[in-house]
Design a protein around this motif. Structure first.
Motif, PDB file in Angstrom:
ATOM      1  N   GLY A   1       0.791  -1.226   0.000  1.00 56.02           N
ATOM      2  CA  GLY A   1       0.000   0.000   0.000  1.00 56.02           C
ATOM      3  C   GLY A   1       0.823   1.275   0.000  1.00 56.02           C
ATOM      4  N   PHE A   2       0.131   2.398  -0.157  1.00 56.32           N
ATOM      5  CA  PHE A   2       0.746   3.718  -0.121  1.00 56.32           C
ATOM      6  C   PHE A   2       1.158   4.065   1.316  1.00 56.32           C
ATOM      7  CE2 PHE A   2      -1.654   3.518  -3.948  1.00 56.32           C
ATOM      8  CZ  PHE A   2      -1.029   4.361  -4.857  1.00 56.32           C
ATOM      9  N   PHE A   3       2.086   5.012   1.437  1.00 52.00           N
ATOM     10  CA  PHE A   3       2.632   5.296   2.761  1.00 52.00           C
ATOM     11  C   PHE A   3       3.280   6.671   2.806  1.00 52.00           C
ATOM     12  CE2 PHE A   3       5.813   3.266   0.159  1.00 52.00           C
ATOM     13  CZ  PHE A   3       6.976   3.964   0.410  1.00 52.00           C
ATOM     14  N   ARG A   4       3.569   7.098   4.005  1.00 54.37           N
ATOM     15  CA  ARG A   4       4.252   8.375   4.221  1.00 54.37           C
ATOM     16  C   ARG A   4       5.738   8.207   3.912  1.00 54.37           C
ATOM     17  NH1 ARG A   4       3.672  12.151   9.645  1.00 54.37           N
ATOM     18  NH2 ARG A   4       5.441  13.539   9.261  1.00 54.37           N
TER      19      ARG A   4
ATOM     20  N   THR B   1      -0.696   5.062   4.338  1.00 51.76           N
ATOM     21  CA  THR B   1      -1.723   6.030   3.963  1.00 51.76           C
ATOM     22  C   THR B   1      -2.964   5.231   3.582  1.00 51.76           C
ATOM     23  OG1 THR B   1       0.007   7.461   3.091  1.00 51.76           O
ATOM     24  CG2 THR B   1      -2.252   8.021   2.513  1.00 51.76           C
ATOM     25  N   GLY B   2      -3.617   4.703   4.554  1.00 55.98           N
ATOM     26  CA  GLY B   2      -4.765   3.843   4.318  1.00 55.98           C
ATOM     27  C   GLY B   2      -4.766   2.682   5.285  1.00 55.98           C
TER      28      GLY B   2
ATOM     29  N   GLY C   1      -4.079  -1.317   1.751  1.00 56.32           N
ATOM     30  CA  GLY C   1      -4.879  -0.399   0.956  1.00 56.32           C
ATOM     31  C   GLY C   1      -4.219   0.012  -0.339  1.00 56.32           C
ATOM     32  N   GLY C   2      -5.017   0.583  -1.221  1.00 57.73           N
ATOM     33  CA  GLY C   2      -4.514   1.102  -2.486  1.00 57.73           C
ATOM     34  C   GLY C   2      -5.401   2.232  -2.961  1.00 57.73           C
ATOM     35  N   VAL C   3      -5.252   2.615  -4.215  1.00 57.95           N
ATOM     36  CA  VAL C   3      -6.112   3.605  -4.853  1.00 57.95           C
ATOM     37  C   VAL C   3      -5.774   3.633  -6.343  1.00 57.95           C
ATOM     38  CG1 VAL C   3      -4.492   5.514  -4.365  1.00 57.95           C
ATOM     39  CG2 VAL C   3      -6.905   6.014  -4.800  1.00 57.95           C
TER      40      VAL C   3
ATOM     41  N   ASP D   1       0.387   0.755  -4.512  1.00 61.76           N
ATOM     42  CA  ASP D   1       1.391   1.803  -4.625  1.00 61.76           C
ATOM     43  C   ASP D   1       2.293   1.515  -5.812  1.00 61.76           C
ATOM     44  OD1 ASP D   1       2.975   3.993  -4.115  1.00 61.76           O
ATOM     45  OD2 ASP D   1       4.139   3.012  -2.548  1.00 61.76           O
ATOM     46  N   GLY D   2       2.662   2.561  -6.548  1.00 61.03           N
ATOM     47  CA  GLY D   2       3.515   2.381  -7.719  1.00 61.03           C
ATOM     48  C   GLY D   2       4.693   3.329  -7.675  1.00 61.03           C
ATOM     49  N   GLY D   3       5.010   3.905  -8.821  1.00 61.06           N
ATOM     50  CA  GLY D   3       6.154   4.808  -8.891  1.00 61.06           C
ATOM     51  C   GLY D   3       7.445   4.097  -8.523  1.00 61.06           C
ATOM     52  N   GLY D   4       8.269   4.781  -7.745  1.00 61.25           N
ATOM     53  CA  GLY D   4       9.542   4.184  -7.332  1.00 61.25           C
ATOM     54  C   GLY D   4       9.384   2.996  -6.411  1.00 61.25           C
ATOM     55  N   SER D   5       8.178   2.804  -5.859  1.00 62.00           N
ATOM     56  CA  SER D   5       7.936   1.671  -4.961  1.00 62.00           C
ATOM     57  C   SER D   5       7.748   0.361  -5.706  1.00 62.00           C
ATOM     58  CB  SER D   5       6.688   1.929  -4.103  1.00 62.00           C
ATOM     59  OG  SER D   5       6.847   3.069  -3.298  1.00 62.00           O
ATOM     60  N   THR D   6       7.358   0.428  -6.991  1.00 57.41           N
ATOM     61  CA  THR D   6       7.015  -0.775  -7.744  1.00 57.41           C
ATOM     62  C   THR D   6       8.162  -1.784  -7.762  1.00 57.41           C
ATOM     63  OG1 THR D   6       5.344   0.258  -9.146  1.00 57.41           O
ATOM     64  CG2 THR D   6       6.502  -1.629 -10.071  1.00 57.41           C
ATOM     65  N   THR D   7       7.908  -2.937  -7.149  1.00 57.35           N
ATOM     66  CA  THR D   7       8.927  -3.979  -7.021  1.00 57.35           C
ATOM     67  C   THR D   7       8.275  -5.352  -7.030  1.00 57.35           C
ATOM     68  OG1 THR D   7      10.260  -2.531  -5.600  1.00 57.35           O
ATOM     69  CG2 THR D   7      10.860  -4.866  -5.645  1.00 57.35           C
ATOM     70  N   MET D   8       8.853  -6.269  -7.800  1.00 61.50           N
ATOM     71  CA  MET D   8       8.473  -7.679  -7.723  1.00 61.50           C
ATOM     72  C   MET D   8       9.702  -8.496  -7.339  1.00 61.50           C
ATOM     73  SD  MET D   8       6.782 -10.316 -10.525  1.00 61.50           S
ATOM     74  CE  MET D   8       5.159  -9.538 -10.473  1.00 61.50           C
ATOM     75  N   PHE D   9       9.562  -9.256  -6.276  1.00 63.03           N
ATOM     76  CA  PHE D   9      10.619 -10.154  -5.801  1.00 63.03           C
ATOM     77  C   PHE D   9      10.211 -11.578  -6.146  1.00 63.03           C
ATOM     78  CE2 PHE D   9      12.153 -13.031  -2.485  1.00 63.03           C
ATOM     79  CZ  PHE D   9      13.498 -12.713  -2.402  1.00 63.03           C
ATOM     80  N   LEU D  10      11.145 -12.343  -6.688  1.00 66.76           N
ATOM     81  CA  LEU D  10      10.828 -13.722  -7.072  1.00 66.76           C
ATOM     82  C   LEU D  10      12.065 -14.600  -6.979  1.00 66.76           C
ATOM     83  CD1 LEU D  10       8.799 -15.794  -8.264  1.00 66.76           C
ATOM     84  CD2 LEU D  10       9.559 -15.057 -10.528  1.00 66.76           C
ATOM     85  N   ASP D  11      11.924 -15.681  -6.249  1.00 62.82           N
ATOM     86  CA  ASP D  11      12.973 -16.699  -6.196  1.00 62.82           C
ATOM     87  C   ASP D  11      14.331 -16.111  -5.814  1.00 62.82           C
ATOM     88  OD1 ASP D  11      13.668 -19.364  -6.306  1.00 62.82           O
ATOM     89  OD2 ASP D  11      14.079 -19.362  -8.460  1.00 62.82           O
ATOM     90  N   GLY D  12      14.327 -15.234  -4.799  1.00 61.21           N
ATOM     91  CA  GLY D  12      15.586 -14.738  -4.247  1.00 61.21           C
ATOM     92  C   GLY D  12      16.148 -13.478  -4.854  1.00 61.21           C
ATOM     93  N   LYS D  13      15.442 -12.865  -5.819  1.00 63.15           N
ATOM     94  CA  LYS D  13      15.973 -11.642  -6.426  1.00 63.15           C
ATOM     95  C   LYS D  13      14.832 -10.746  -6.914  1.00 63.15           C
ATOM     96  CE  LYS D  13      16.603 -13.891 -10.913  1.00 63.15           C
ATOM     97  NZ  LYS D  13      17.580 -14.267 -11.971  1.00 63.15           N
TER      98      LYS D  13
END
Length: 383
Positions: free
Chosen positions: A92-95, A106-107, A266-268, A345-357
């Protein structure tokens, strides 16, 4: 004529984006977890997408907060590694600032049955219920009503586990921090095992008991809390909620019990409902610019075939990936068979972790961003 050309261009971009999606083969990472990496868009405006398709009868989902607290920041990959998760995406989004409250959601945020943060503007939320044989997921707009009970007296709360502002009455639980981190300009009531054990005025930053909570009030709410603190009775707080569009001036007897789901983030905004694009940014008090500008995106979707989809879209990287606006994202998810979907949450937060990386390419120059919380994927334990 210009408007028609713009519309046609966007339409053709979406068609090109979605063309051959169904020919894309997902790789099986392990039983119940499939992964695909796609490049779509155009040569001038490429879009790189990472997808996890999950069978929720074979995996379970959980939400974890940075540093296992209600505030603080930590990278998605670090949270996943600490828990030994097979996969994860940011939540989710955050401060995001340099204050001691950085990482405050933030939610709404609920982890292992404990509420850590209230909702914000009734925005869309992702609810997880892990049953013995299957994980159930829901997308709902939640309007929470926090109520303090002192004997037979009721008092409305302003929120939970965040920075106290002027004329607010907050509750701080042990998950927040060692202390309330408040300034001296208020009144604090320490409750242990439903009993008021201490009242402090003009000090702030009270210790939060592991078997209780702290009520903290400032300004106009101070006198109100002081009156209640003098009542010799059991003290509790609880949350009720109304779904989106319901009557918001809630009273305990007018609202439903807070959902039984063990984890919520949460999201939006909402993107798809009942198999149709329904982007509720206005109701959720987001902005048109946020919807229409291409950014890195993170999203979750329930598919018509019963499977669950976690998606990251890289962006803000010219020549590599330009990102998506939310209309494009919703159309893309619909083509993948989404029945219901929401934006996280997106932008610079967008991250997918898979199988150790980290599987995608986060947009910040420094690399992967520290975030508030993450959605984790685990193999389901066999009985």
């Amino acid at each position: 004529m210009k408007k028609i050309s713009v519309f046609l261009g966007a339409y053709l971009w979406t068609i090109f984006l979605c063309f051959s999606i169904f020919a894309q083969e997902f790789k099986t990472i392990q039983d119940g977890v499939e992964y695909a990496e796609m490049t779509r868009g155009t040569k001038e405006e490429p879009v790189r997408i990472n997808l996890l398709r999950l069978d929720l009868t074979k995996v379970r989902l959980d939400v974890a907060h940075a540093m296992d607290a209600a505030i603080g920041l930590e990278k998605t990959s670090s949270i996943a590694a600490r828990y030994g998760a097979l996969a994860a995406i940011n939540g989710g989004f955050f401060r995001l600032d340099r204050s001691i409250f950085a990482g405050d959601p933030t939610g709404v945020l609920k982890i292992d049955g404990k509420l850590l943060s209230e909702d914000y503007n009734g925005r869309i939320a992702f609810l997880i219920e892990n049953k013995a044989d299957k994980t159930e997921v829901y997308f709902e707009h939640l309007n929470l009503s926090a109520t303090l009970s002192v004997g037979e007296q009721f008092l409305e709360l302003s929120g939970i586990n965040r920075e106290r502002k002027q004329d607010e009455l907050l509750v701080f639980t042990p998950e927040f921090n060692r202390t309330t981190l408040t300034n001296p300009n208020g009144l604090e009531v320490i409750v242990r095992q439903r009993k008021i054990v201490q009242v402090t005025d003009g000090k702030g930053s009270s210790l939060i008991p592991p078997d209780g909570f702290v009520l903290s009030a400032s300004g106009k709410r101070r006198e109100e809390l002081l009156r209640y603190a003098k009542i010799k009775a059991e003290v509790e707080f609880f949350y009720h909620y109304a779904k989106f569009g319901d009557y918001l001036a809630l009273k305990p007897k007018l609202s439903a019990p807070f959902p039984a789901s063990e984890d919520i983030t949460g999201g939006v905004p909402q993107l798809i409902k009942n198999g149709k694009i329904e982007i509720t940014w206005q109701q959720e008090k987001s902005s048109k610019e946020f919807v229409e500008t291409r950014h890195p995106r993170t999203a979750a979707a329930k598919l018509k075939d019963g499977k669950f989809l976690l998606v990251t879209v890289d962006g803000r990287q010219a020549g590599y990936s330009v990102g998506m606006n939310l209309n494009e994202l919703a159309a893309f998810l619909l083509e993948l068979g989404a029945q219901d979907a929401m934006n996280l949450d997106g932008g610079g937060s967008t991250t997918m972790f898979l199988d150790g990386k980290v599987a995608n390419k986060p947009s910040d120059k420094e690399g992967e961003r520290s975030v508030s919380d993450a959605i984790l994927v685990f193999p389901r334990k066999k009985n």
